[in-house]
Design a protein around this motif. Structure first.
Motif, PDB file in Angstrom:
ATOM      1  N   LEU A 284      -2.985  -6.522  -1.917  1.00 15.54           N
ATOM      2  CA  LEU A 284      -1.871  -5.633  -2.238  1.00 15.54           C
ATOM      3  C   LEU A 284      -1.722  -4.559  -1.168  1.00 15.54           C
ATOM      4  CD1 LEU A 284       0.344  -4.571  -4.126  1.00 15.54           C
ATOM      5  CD2 LEU A 284      -1.424  -3.276  -5.308  1.00 15.54           C
ATOM      6  N   ASN A 285      -2.826  -3.956  -0.755  1.00 16.75           N
ATOM      7  CA  ASN A 285      -2.779  -2.934   0.294  1.00 16.75           C
ATOM      8  C   ASN A 285      -2.328  -3.516   1.626  1.00 16.75           C
ATOM      9  OD1 ASN A 285      -3.641  -0.990  -1.518  1.00 16.75           O
ATOM     10  ND2 ASN A 285      -5.786  -1.258  -0.996  1.00 16.75           N
ATOM     11  N   ARG A 286      -2.759  -4.737   1.934  1.00 17.22           N
ATOM     12  CA  ARG A 286      -2.326  -5.383   3.174  1.00 17.22           C
ATOM     13  C   ARG A 286      -0.824  -5.667   3.136  1.00 17.22           C
ATOM     14  NH1 ARG A 286      -6.591 -10.140   4.311  1.00 17.22           N
ATOM     15  NH2 ARG A 286      -4.817 -10.890   5.521  1.00 17.22           N
ATOM     16  N   CYS A 287      -0.319  -6.081   1.983  1.00 18.46           N
ATOM     17  CA  CYS A 287       1.126  -6.328   1.838  1.00 18.46           C
ATOM     18  C   CYS A 287       1.909  -5.024   1.993  1.00 18.46           C
ATOM     19  CB  CYS A 287       1.435  -6.943   0.480  1.00 18.46           C
ATOM     20  SG  CYS A 287       0.870  -8.635   0.269  1.00 18.46           S
ATOM     21  N   SER A 288       1.387  -3.953   1.427  1.00 14.11           N
ATOM     22  CA  SER A 288       2.077  -2.660   1.463  1.00 14.11           C
ATOM     23  C   SER A 288       2.175  -2.096   2.879  1.00 14.11           C
ATOM     24  CB  SER A 288       1.347  -1.657   0.573  1.00 14.11           C
ATOM     25  OG  SER A 288       1.380  -2.084  -0.763  1.00 14.11           O
TER      26      SER A 288
END
Length: 70
Positions: A31-35
């Motif tokens: 999720l953090n990588r996508c954000s």
């Protein structure tokens, strides 16, 4: 001191679209990588040596997809 809780009902399980190896994003790593990306997606290199894409859809469900050659 105030304490804040973040409650989510997002589906965090997804699979490699090539070999179906299960992944769980309970630590919000993906999720953090996508954000961090403008596209809202990230790539993952699976143990099967294939690279696939992953994102979260509008309902909060983790979605994986094959990356085709262009």
């Amino acid at each position: 001191m105030k304490t804040y809780f973040h409650l989510t009902f997002a589906k965090i399980n997804f699979e490699c679209p090539y070999c179906e190896k299960p992944y769980v994003d309970s630590e919000d790593i993906y999720l953090n990588r996508c954000s961090k990306n403008k596209s809202g997606c990230t790539t993952i290199k699976c143990q099967c040596e294939m690279t696939f894409g992953m994102t979260y859809d509008i309902t909060g469900k983790a979605v994986s997809y094959k990356i085709g050659k262009r």
